[in-house]
Design an enzyme around this catalytic site. Structure first.
Site, PDB file in Angstrom:
ATOM      1  N   THR A 151       9.167 -26.459  28.990  1.00  0.00           N
ATOM      2  CA  THR A 151      10.549 -26.607  28.461  1.00  0.00           C
ATOM      3  C   THR A 151      11.700 -26.629  29.398  1.00  0.00           C
ATOM      4  OG1 THR A 151      10.014 -25.616  26.302  1.00  0.00           O
ATOM      5  CG2 THR A 151      12.199 -26.140  26.498  1.00  0.00           C
ATOM      6  N   GLU A 383       6.374 -23.957  20.795  1.00  0.00           N
ATOM      7  CA  GLU A 383       4.924 -24.533  20.508  1.00  0.00           C
ATOM      8  C   GLU A 383       5.159 -25.703  19.642  1.00  0.00           C
ATOM      9  OE1 GLU A 383       2.290 -23.762  22.091  1.00  0.00           O
ATOM     10  OE2 GLU A 383       2.335 -21.596  22.742  1.00  0.00           O
TER      11      GLU A 383
HETATM   12  P1  TGC Z   1       1.549 -38.811  23.926  1.00  0.00           P
HETATM   13  O1  TGC Z   1       1.957 -40.148  24.393  1.00  0.00           O
HETATM   14  O2  TGC Z   1       1.340 -38.452  22.298  1.00  0.00           O
HETATM   15  O3  TGC Z   1       0.382 -38.042  24.507  1.00  0.00           O
HETATM   16  C1  TGC Z   1       0.359 -38.083  25.965  1.00  0.00           C
HETATM   17  C2  TGC Z   1      -1.076 -37.539  26.432  1.00  0.00           C
HETATM   18  O4  TGC Z   1      -1.380 -36.355  25.768  1.00  0.00           O
HETATM   19  C3  TGC Z   1      -2.564 -36.495  24.791  1.00  0.00           C
HETATM   20  N1  TGC Z   1      -2.181 -35.437  23.841  1.00  0.00           N
HETATM   21  C4  TGC Z   1      -2.727 -34.194  23.748  1.00  0.00           C
HETATM   22  N2  TGC Z   1      -3.815 -33.789  24.150  1.00  0.00           N
HETATM   23  C5  TGC Z   1      -4.135 -32.445  23.711  1.00  0.00           C
HETATM   24  N3  TGC Z   1      -3.481 -31.838  22.667  1.00  0.00           N
HETATM   25  C6  TGC Z   1      -2.417 -32.073  22.216  1.00  0.00           C
HETATM   26  N4  TGC Z   1      -1.830 -31.725  21.301  1.00  0.00           N
HETATM   27  C7  TGC Z   1      -2.050 -33.591  22.561  1.00  0.00           C
HETATM   28  N5  TGC Z   1      -1.021 -34.450  22.245  1.00  0.00           N
HETATM   29  C8  TGC Z   1      -1.208 -35.585  22.976  1.00  0.00           C
HETATM   30  C9  TGC Z   1      -2.631 -37.764  24.275  1.00  0.00           C
HETATM   31  O5  TGC Z   1      -3.800 -38.078  23.827  1.00  0.00           O
HETATM   32  C10 TGC Z   1      -2.236 -38.529  25.818  1.00  0.00           C
HETATM   33  O6  TGC Z   1      -3.319 -38.450  26.531  1.00  0.00           O
HETATM   34  P2  TGC Z   1      -3.694 -39.613  27.713  1.00  0.00           P
HETATM   35  O7  TGC Z   1      -4.837 -39.241  28.536  1.00  0.00           O
HETATM   36  O8  TGC Z   1      -3.669 -40.898  26.688  1.00  0.00           O
HETATM   37  O9  TGC Z   1      -2.388 -39.686  28.636  1.00  0.00           O
HETATM   38  O10 TGC Z   1       2.718 -37.767  24.443  1.00  0.00           O
HETATM   39  P3  TGC Z   1       4.456 -37.748  23.985  1.00  0.00           P
HETATM   40  O11 TGC Z   1       5.165 -37.437  25.380  1.00  0.00           O
HETATM   41  O12 TGC Z   1       4.873 -38.980  23.408  1.00  0.00           O
HETATM   42  O13 TGC Z   1       4.541 -36.359  23.093  1.00  0.00           O
HETATM   43  C11 TGC Z   1       4.328 -36.254  21.973  1.00  0.00           C
HETATM   44  C12 TGC Z   1       5.107 -34.926  21.223  1.00  0.00           C
HETATM   45  C13 TGC Z   1       6.467 -35.025  20.721  1.00  0.00           C
HETATM   46  C14 TGC Z   1       3.999 -34.749  20.120  1.00  0.00           C
HETATM   47  C15 TGC Z   1       4.800 -33.681  22.251  1.00  0.00           C
HETATM   48  O14 TGC Z   1       5.643 -34.071  23.440  1.00  0.00           O
HETATM   49  C16 TGC Z   1       5.231 -32.483  21.707  1.00  0.00           C
HETATM   50  O15 TGC Z   1       4.118 -31.720  21.253  1.00  0.00           O
HETATM   51  N6  TGC Z   1       6.646 -31.844  21.780  1.00  0.00           N
HETATM   52  C17 TGC Z   1       6.557 -30.291  21.384  1.00  0.00           C
HETATM   53  C18 TGC Z   1       6.908 -29.801  22.553  1.00  0.00           C
HETATM   54  C19 TGC Z   1       6.520 -28.472  22.606  1.00  0.00           C
HETATM   55  O16 TGC Z   1       5.406 -28.136  21.788  1.00  0.00           O
HETATM   56  N7  TGC Z   1       6.747 -27.709  23.645  1.00  0.00           N
HETATM   57  C20 TGC Z   1       6.230 -26.266  23.698  1.00  0.00           C
HETATM   58  C21 TGC Z   1       6.505 -25.716  25.049  1.00  0.00           C
HETATM   59  S1  TGC Z   1       5.632 -24.329  25.321  1.00  0.00           S
HETATM   60  C22 TGC Z   1       5.929 -23.061  24.400  1.00  0.00           C
HETATM   61  O17 TGC Z   1       6.702 -23.179  23.404  1.00  0.00           O
HETATM   62  C23 TGC Z   1       5.318 -21.896  24.420  1.00  0.00           C
HETATM   63  S2  TGC Z   1       5.816 -20.528  23.540  1.00  0.00           S
HETATM   64  C24 TGC Z   1       4.704 -19.396  24.002  1.00  0.00           C
HETATM   65  C25 TGC Z   1       4.728 -18.096  23.318  1.00  0.00           C
HETATM   66  O18 TGC Z   1       5.575 -17.214  23.536  1.00  0.00           O
HETATM   67  O19 TGC Z   1       3.683 -17.814  22.391  1.00  0.00           O
HETATM   68  P1  FAD Z   2      15.282 -29.554  20.600  1.00  0.00           P
HETATM   69  O1  FAD Z   2      14.097 -30.286  21.223  1.00  0.00           O
HETATM   70  O2  FAD Z   2      16.500 -29.801  21.069  1.00  0.00           O
HETATM   71  O3  FAD Z   2      15.276 -29.552  18.873  1.00  0.00           O
HETATM   72  C1  FAD Z   2      16.538 -29.115  18.347  1.00  0.00           C
HETATM   73  C2  FAD Z   2      16.091 -29.688  16.724  1.00  0.00           C
HETATM   74  O4  FAD Z   2      16.069 -31.182  16.882  1.00  0.00           O
HETATM   75  C3  FAD Z   2      14.834 -29.263  15.976  1.00  0.00           C
HETATM   76  O5  FAD Z   2      15.079 -28.806  14.803  1.00  0.00           O
HETATM   77  C4  FAD Z   2      13.877 -30.444  16.343  1.00  0.00           C
HETATM   78  O6  FAD Z   2      12.901 -30.257  15.314  1.00  0.00           O
HETATM   79  C5  FAD Z   2      14.928 -31.598  16.080  1.00  0.00           C
HETATM   80  N1  FAD Z   2      14.358 -32.889  16.732  1.00  0.00           N
HETATM   81  C6  FAD Z   2      14.006 -33.078  17.819  1.00  0.00           C
HETATM   82  N2  FAD Z   2      13.555 -34.245  17.951  1.00  0.00           N
HETATM   83  C7  FAD Z   2      13.411 -34.705  16.986  1.00  0.00           C
HETATM   84  C8  FAD Z   2      13.038 -35.932  16.608  1.00  0.00           C
HETATM   85  N3  FAD Z   2      12.151 -37.012  17.489  1.00  0.00           N
HETATM   86  N4  FAD Z   2      12.821 -36.170  15.257  1.00  0.00           N
HETATM   87  C9  FAD Z   2      13.429 -35.455  14.377  1.00  0.00           C
HETATM   88  N5  FAD Z   2      13.716 -33.911  14.717  1.00  0.00           N
HETATM   89  C10 FAD Z   2      13.943 -33.795  16.000  1.00  0.00           C
HETATM   90  N6  FAD Z   2       8.667 -23.098  26.397  1.00  0.00           N
HETATM   91  C11 FAD Z   2       7.953 -23.199  27.301  1.00  0.00           C
HETATM   92  O7  FAD Z   2       7.783 -24.011  28.290  1.00  0.00           O
HETATM   93  N7  FAD Z   2       7.403 -21.960  27.695  1.00  0.00           N
HETATM   94  C12 FAD Z   2       7.568 -20.873  26.954  1.00  0.00           C
HETATM   95  O8  FAD Z   2       6.854 -19.792  27.411  1.00  0.00           O
HETATM   96  C13 FAD Z   2       8.483 -20.802  25.796  1.00  0.00           C
HETATM   97  N8  FAD Z   2       8.827 -19.749  25.259  1.00  0.00           N
HETATM   98  C14 FAD Z   2       9.604 -19.798  24.141  1.00  0.00           C
HETATM   99  C15 FAD Z   2      10.074 -18.519  23.820  1.00  0.00           C
HETATM  100  C16 FAD Z   2      11.219 -18.581  22.788  1.00  0.00           C
HETATM  101  C17 FAD Z   2      11.783 -17.069  22.449  1.00  0.00           C
HETATM  102  C18 FAD Z   2      11.643 -19.863  22.360  1.00  0.00           C
HETATM  103  C19 FAD Z   2      12.889 -19.743  21.423  1.00  0.00           C
HETATM  104  C20 FAD Z   2      11.158 -21.080  23.113  1.00  0.00           C
HETATM  105  C21 FAD Z   2      10.440 -20.982  23.972  1.00  0.00           C
HETATM  106  N9  FAD Z   2       9.919 -22.352  24.329  1.00  0.00           N
HETATM  107  C22 FAD Z   2       9.043 -22.014  25.596  1.00  0.00           C
HETATM  108  C23 FAD Z   2      10.547 -23.181  24.290  1.00  0.00           C
HETATM  109  C24 FAD Z   2      10.248 -24.170  22.885  1.00  0.00           C
HETATM  110  O9  FAD Z   2       8.937 -24.420  22.850  1.00  0.00           O
HETATM  111  C25 FAD Z   2      11.257 -24.879  22.663  1.00  0.00           C
HETATM  112  O10 FAD Z   2      12.435 -24.474  22.055  1.00  0.00           O
HETATM  113  C26 FAD Z   2      10.968 -26.028  21.318  1.00  0.00           C
HETATM  114  O11 FAD Z   2       9.881 -26.841  21.899  1.00  0.00           O
HETATM  115  C27 FAD Z   2      11.936 -26.807  20.887  1.00  0.00           C
HETATM  116  O12 FAD Z   2      12.808 -27.252  21.831  1.00  0.00           O
HETATM  117  P2  FAD Z   2      14.515 -27.018  21.797  1.00  0.00           P
HETATM  118  O13 FAD Z   2      14.824 -25.723  21.656  1.00  0.00           O
HETATM  119  O14 FAD Z   2      14.937 -27.618  23.297  1.00  0.00           O
HETATM  120  O15 FAD Z   2      14.993 -27.998  20.556  1.00  0.00           O
END
Ligand code: TGC
Ligand code: FAD
Length: 404
Positions: A151, A383
């Site tokens: 992120t 996540e």
């Molecule tokens: P997209 O074009 O859909 O896919 C790109 C490539 O990735 C593959 N893929 C996956 N593979 C494995 N697992 C998944 N869940 C996958 N989703 C997609 C896909 O097949 C493709 O592969 P290839 O080989 O064809 O290139 O990707 P996009 O850029 O359009 O993304 C779509 C979207 C919005 C769903 C994705 O960006 C997303 O999931 N956004 C949410 C971001 C997020 O979850 N961030 C989390 C940050 S880490 C965190 O929060 C840690 S908290 C940790 C803690 O304290 O517990």
């Molecule tokens: P934004 O993406 O700005 O979203 C704001 C709002 O807009 C949300 O309600 C969302 O659902 C909405 N939104 C965004 N896009 C769309 C769309 N296309 N359509 C409809 N609604 C939409 N990240 C890491 O990489 N590593 C970590 O270890 C990690 N740890 C974390 C720990 C904590 C305590 C927190 C709070 C976050 C952590 N994160 C980490 C980041 C986390 O994954 C992001 O906060 C999360 O993915 C959302 O991103 P954002 O906060 O920028 O919100």
């Protein structure tokens, strides 16, 4: 003023009297290893987490001394091979371990999720043999702490837009940019960082804490996940040796695969937080009297409790089935998103209902409810947010992308 009977209930509140809840005999679907792992972690949480967690959360301090204990109970990479520092168990064992940790606190589960699924897993899956040998045993033993940088300040839900980038400089890359909201970053020895290269490809790399130009300032002021430490990652011309770049992936598939692994663990973890809230609410409803009766005798309280155990049971079945598919290598990202979204939302709803059952006491740290509720606000967002997971399911069932 509380009656002597009710005062006694509140005095006992801080004792961890948690009991698991298994309305549909789901334990019969678990094998002996799962049950042993579950019970060992449950005991560890009662001994090491419950007595201290309210105080750490109150002070907004991470109990970093627990990293060692988490390693000893096998919470780091339970389903990764033992020769690479993992637990050598299956995906259901990984799930039940996350459930028990999050029963204690979402922040404790986060410590384990990040280390196992977001740091060890990418090194195991996409790293070179040298990288695996160098980092994985130390991470598995809790000697190294890791964090995961995806992120950015301007790219949360849309990590593909990342601007953190590298430029080729012979035997190294020069890394510039910043990551935001990174769990464990201020205390981490290494960071797995995702950055764009000069061809626009997404590369993963291992950045060590003493690399020049790298810093990880702490983020303060969180009302949620207060017992977890969160920070930024700042890269100013950081020289990252090419030997630290993960060789086996060069696209968003890299970080998104790690997210799948961690989201799976959260789908189980959220059940733990929900069970703790339900368990406390059930006990309170039987012990607390109003109008001369236990409050559990009123229909409105029973409605809350009956709906809670129904939702917990549905979430348990979803998680168990997902675990079975994961063991067969068949769990899809869409299925994982559905379970993460459903189970976290379920836990948050249960925390809110449990808070009501505890009345005024529900807002205090005598009971775990508000801490779980505040934690779950983060779990609903990190996540992948609740709405992003809905859009993933929408995409999966229609074939149409509603993100852009
Ligand atoms: P997209 O074009 O859909 O896919 C790109 C490539 O990735 C593959 N893929 C996956 N593979 C494995 N697992 C998944 N869940 C996958 N989703 C997609 C896909 O097949 C493709 O592969 P290839 O080989 O064809 O290139 O990707 P996009 O850029 O359009 O993304 C779509 C979207 C919005 C769903 C994705 O960006 C997303 O999931 N956004 C949410 C971001 C997020 O979850 N961030 C989390 C940050 S880490 C965190 O929060 C840690 S908290 C940790 C803690 O304290 O517990
Ligand atoms: P934004 O993406 O700005 O979203 C704001 C709002 O807009 C949300 O309600 C969302 O659902 C909405 N939104 C965004 N896009 C769309 C769309 N296309 N359509 C409809 N609604 C939409 N990240 C890491 O990489 N590593 C970590 O270890 C990690 N740890 C974390 C720990 C904590 C305590 C927190 C709070 C976050 C952590 N994160 C980490 C980041 C986390 O994954 C992001 O906060 C999360 O993915 C959302 O991103 P954002 O906060 O920028 O919100």
């Amino acid at each position: 003023m509380a009656t002597p009977h009710n005062a006694e209930i509140n005095r006992k509140a801080k004792e961890d009297r948690f009991q698991g809840h298994d309305y549909y005999n789901i334990d019969e679907l678990l094998n002996e290893d799962h049950l042993l792992a579950r019970d060992a972690v449950r005991t560890w949480v009662k001994q090491e987490v419950s007595p201290i967690i309210e105080d750490y959360a109150n002070r907004a301090e991470c109990p970093t001394h627990l990293f060692k204990g988490l390693a000893e109970i096998g919470a780091f990479g339970p389903s990764l091979p033992a020769e690479y520092g993992g637990g050598g168990m299956d995906e259901i064992a990984y799930g039940v371990i996350m459930q028990e940790l999050e029963r204690g606190d979402s922040g404790i589960r986060s410590m384990a999720s990040v280390q196992g699924s977001l740091v060890m897993y990418p090194i195991y899956r996409f790293g070179s043999e040298e990288q695996k040998r160098k980092y994985l045993p130390k991470l598995g033993a809790g000697e190294f702490i890791g964090c995961f940088g995806l992120t950015e300040p301007d790219h949360g839900s849309n990590p593909s837009g990342m601007v953190t980038h590298v430029r080729d400089d012979g035997d190294a890359y020069i890394l510039n940019g910043a990551k935001m909201w990174i769990t464990n970053s201020p205390v981490a020895d290494i960071a797995v960082v995702w950055a764009r290269d000069e061809e626009g490809k997404i590369r993963g790399m291992i950045v060590e804490k003493d690399f020049k130009g790298f810093s990880a300032p702490e983020i303060h002021g969180k009302w949620s996940l207060r017992a977890s430490i969160t920070g930024e990652l700042v890269f100013e011309d950081v020289r990252v040796p090419k030997a630290n770049v993960l060789p086996e992936v060069a696209s968003m598939r890299g970080p998104l695969s790690c997210l799948s692994k961690a989201r799976y663990g959260i789908a189980w973890g959220a059940i733990g937080a929900a069970m703790d809230c339900y368990d406390s609410a059930l006990r309170y409803s039987l012990e607390r009297t109003q109008f001369g009766k236990p409050i559990g005798q009123f229909q409105l309280t029973q409605k809350k409790l009956a709906e809670m155990i129904t939702e917990i049971t549905k979430a348990q079945l979803l998680a168990w089935r997902l675990g079975t598919l994961a063991n067969q290598g068949k769990a899809t990202p869409g299925q994982i998103s559905m379970a993460k979204r459903n189970n976290v939302n379920m836990a948050l709803e249960i925390a809110r209902e449990a808070r009501q059952i505890h009345g005024g006491m529900g807002i205090t740290n005598e009971y775990p409810i508000m801490r779980h509720m505040m934690n779950l606000e983060t779990v609903l967002t990190y996540e992948g947010t609740h709405d992003i997971h809905l859009l993933i399911t929408g995409h999966d069932v229609t074939g149409l992308d509603a993100f852009k």
